[in-house]
Structures are given as structure tokens and as C-alpha cells.
Scaffold this motif. Structure first.
Motif, PDB file in Angstrom:
ATOM      1  N   ARG A   1       0.840  -1.204   0.000  1.00  0.00           N
ATOM      2  CA  ARG A   1       0.000   0.000   0.000  1.00  0.00           C
ATOM      3  C   ARG A   1       0.871   1.248   0.000  1.00  0.00           C
ATOM      4  O   ARG A   1       1.941   1.274   0.584  1.00  0.00           O
ATOM      5  CB  ARG A   1      -0.914  -0.006   1.213  1.00  0.00           C
ATOM      6  N   THR A   2       0.362   2.304  -0.656  1.00  0.00           N
ATOM      7  CA  THR A   2       1.069   3.572  -0.712  1.00  0.00           C
ATOM      8  C   THR A   2       0.064   4.708  -0.814  1.00  0.00           C
ATOM      9  O   THR A   2      -1.073   4.496  -1.235  1.00  0.00           O
ATOM     10  CB  THR A   2       2.049   3.627  -1.906  1.00  0.00           C
ATOM     11  N   LEU A   3       0.483   5.908  -0.448  1.00  0.00           N
ATOM     12  CA  LEU A   3      -0.373   7.079  -0.560  1.00  0.00           C
ATOM     13  C   LEU A   3      -0.292   7.700  -1.953  1.00  0.00           C
ATOM     14  O   LEU A   3      -1.109   8.537  -2.304  1.00  0.00           O
ATOM     15  CB  LEU A   3       0.008   8.119   0.495  1.00  0.00           C
ATOM     16  N   ALA A   4       0.715   7.319  -2.747  1.00  0.00           N
ATOM     17  CA  ALA A   4       0.871   7.878  -4.089  1.00  0.00           C
ATOM     18  C   ALA A   4      -0.277   7.411  -4.975  1.00  0.00           C
ATOM     19  O   ALA A   4      -0.741   6.286  -4.877  1.00  0.00           O
ATOM     20  CB  ALA A   4       2.207   7.450  -4.677  1.00  0.00           C
ATOM     21  N   ALA A   5      -0.691   8.283  -5.867  1.00  0.00           N
ATOM     22  CA  ALA A   5      -1.791   7.940  -6.774  1.00  0.00           C
ATOM     23  C   ALA A   5      -1.298   6.961  -7.835  1.00  0.00           C
ATOM     24  O   ALA A   5      -0.176   7.071  -8.338  1.00  0.00           O
ATOM     25  CB  ALA A   5      -2.319   9.209  -7.437  1.00  0.00           C
ATOM     26  N   ASN A   6      -2.145   6.019  -8.172  1.00  0.00           N
ATOM     27  CA  ASN A   6      -1.800   5.050  -9.212  1.00  0.00           C
ATOM     28  C   ASN A   6      -2.050   5.662 -10.579  1.00  0.00           C
ATOM     29  O   ASN A   6      -3.020   6.376 -10.778  1.00  0.00           O
ATOM     30  CB  ASN A   6      -2.655   3.788  -9.078  1.00  0.00           C
TER      31      ASN A   6
ATOM     32  N   THR B   1       1.027  -0.502  -6.757  1.00  0.00           N
ATOM     33  CA  THR B   1       0.778  -0.540  -5.309  1.00  0.00           C
ATOM     34  C   THR B   1      -0.711  -0.281  -5.089  1.00  0.00           C
ATOM     35  O   THR B   1      -1.447   0.044  -6.017  1.00  0.00           O
ATOM     36  CB  THR B   1       1.589   0.529  -4.555  1.00  0.00           C
ATOM     37  N   GLN B   2      -1.146  -0.413  -3.854  1.00  0.00           N
ATOM     38  CA  GLN B   2      -2.522  -0.085  -3.489  1.00  0.00           C
ATOM     39  C   GLN B   2      -2.514   1.214  -2.696  1.00  0.00           C
ATOM     40  O   GLN B   2      -1.540   1.531  -2.015  1.00  0.00           O
ATOM     41  CB  GLN B   2      -3.128  -1.189  -2.623  1.00  0.00           C
ATOM     42  N   ARG B   3      -3.611   1.941  -2.788  1.00  0.00           N
ATOM     43  CA  ARG B   3      -3.728   3.164  -1.989  1.00  0.00           C
ATOM     44  C   ARG B   3      -3.893   2.816  -0.520  1.00  0.00           C
ATOM     45  O   ARG B   3      -4.625   1.894  -0.176  1.00  0.00           O
ATOM     46  CB  ARG B   3      -4.930   3.988  -2.436  1.00  0.00           C
ATOM     47  N   GLU B   4      -3.222   3.547   0.333  1.00  0.00           N
ATOM     48  CA  GLU B   4      -3.356   3.348   1.778  1.00  0.00           C
ATOM     49  C   GLU B   4      -4.688   3.955   2.216  1.00  0.00           C
ATOM     50  O   GLU B   4      -5.054   5.046   1.811  1.00  0.00           O
ATOM     51  CB  GLU B   4      -2.200   4.058   2.493  1.00  0.00           C
TER      52      GLU B   4
ATOM     53  N   GLN C   1      -7.184   5.960   4.326  1.00  0.00           N
ATOM     54  CA  GLN C   1      -6.944   7.163   5.143  1.00  0.00           C
ATOM     55  C   GLN C   1      -8.021   7.331   6.184  1.00  0.00           C
ATOM     56  O   GLN C   1      -9.108   7.068   6.074  1.00  0.00           O
ATOM     57  CB  GLN C   1      -6.896   8.417   4.274  1.00  0.00           C
TER      58      GLN C   1
END
Length: 136
Positions: free
Chosen positions: A48-53, A131-134, A136
């Protein structure tokens, strides 16, 4: 007994097939839905990541690494040598070949670096990591 009244033992002249056709249509629709829902490629648990896919382009090739370390090119299992050969052929046809790497979060980092080395040897510069969005 009159000729207009039929007894209950007379054979039928026709069969009503409407309920049978209804059942056949329901089974056909169910089969189509279940078949198309199950064809989605190789499932992995992406980190997971906060960066936009970024959305993948239609010419984009996907390299997937499972948690067991198996490598797939567009949902087909390949070895690293086969991966190199196939990407090389695709790169010859499209010099700006975009590739996305989708690895399970629990896969060995060594396998990821081996796939990245294959991409570097072939001079693939458009490489993305899925990645997947974290939450929030």
C-alpha cells in the motif's frame, strides 16, 4: 357424454416449453457472469502507498511476481530467461514499451531486483510499480 367434453386420459397435442426456456436463459446468464468474473489474471497482495496510481496504457505489459516467487508476463508463467526474450521481442516492436511490475508485498526482494535487472538490460525506461492506496 357429449363430444365437446374430453376425458382426462387424452394425450396432449403440444408441450409448453416456456418454463424450460426460462430456466435455460437463467443458467446461461449465470454461466456468463461467473465465467467473466473469474478471468482477471494473477492475484497478488500489492503493498500500500499514498501515491496515486497511474492508469496503464493498452500497450502496457504487466510482469507479476507472486509471494512464492513465480514470475508471470501478462498472466502467463515465465522464467527470467523467457521474460527477457519476450520483453526483448516486444521492445523491438515498440521502443517505448511501458511495463508495470506488480509484486506481492510478501515476495522476496531478490526476485523483484532480478526482474528489474532484466528491464534494465533491455533498456526499458518506462517502468512502473503497482501498489494499493493506503486507507486514510
Amino acid at each position: 357424454m357429449s363430444a365437446d367434453v374430453k376425458s382426462g386420459n387424452e394425450p396432449y397435442d403440444d408441450i409448453n416449453i416456456t418454463p424450460m426456456l426460462d430456466l435455460a436463459y437463467v443458467l446461461l446468464v449465470t454461466f456468463i457472469i461467473l465465467t467473466t468474473a473469474s478471468v482477471q489474471g494473477v492475484k497478488v497482495n500489492s503493498p500500500r502507498t499514498l501515491a496515486a496510481n497511474q492508469l496503464a496504457k493498452p500497450q502496457t505489459r504487466a510482469v507479476t511476481i507472486t509471494k512464492e516467487g513465480a514470475v508471470y508476463l501478462d498472466a502467463y508463467p515465465v522464467t527470467l530467461e523467457e521474460l527477457s526474450q519476450r520483453l526483448s521481442a516486444m521492445k523491438a516492436a515498440n521502443p517505448s514499451l511501458p511495463v508495470v511490475l506488480k509484486a506481492d508485498a510478501r515476495t522476496q526482494y531478490q526476485k523483484v531486483t532480478e526482474v528489474l535487472e532484466v528491464a534494465k538490460k533491455l533498456d526499458i525506461t518506462e517502468l512502473g510499480l503497482v501498489t494499493q492506496r493506503e486507507a486514510q
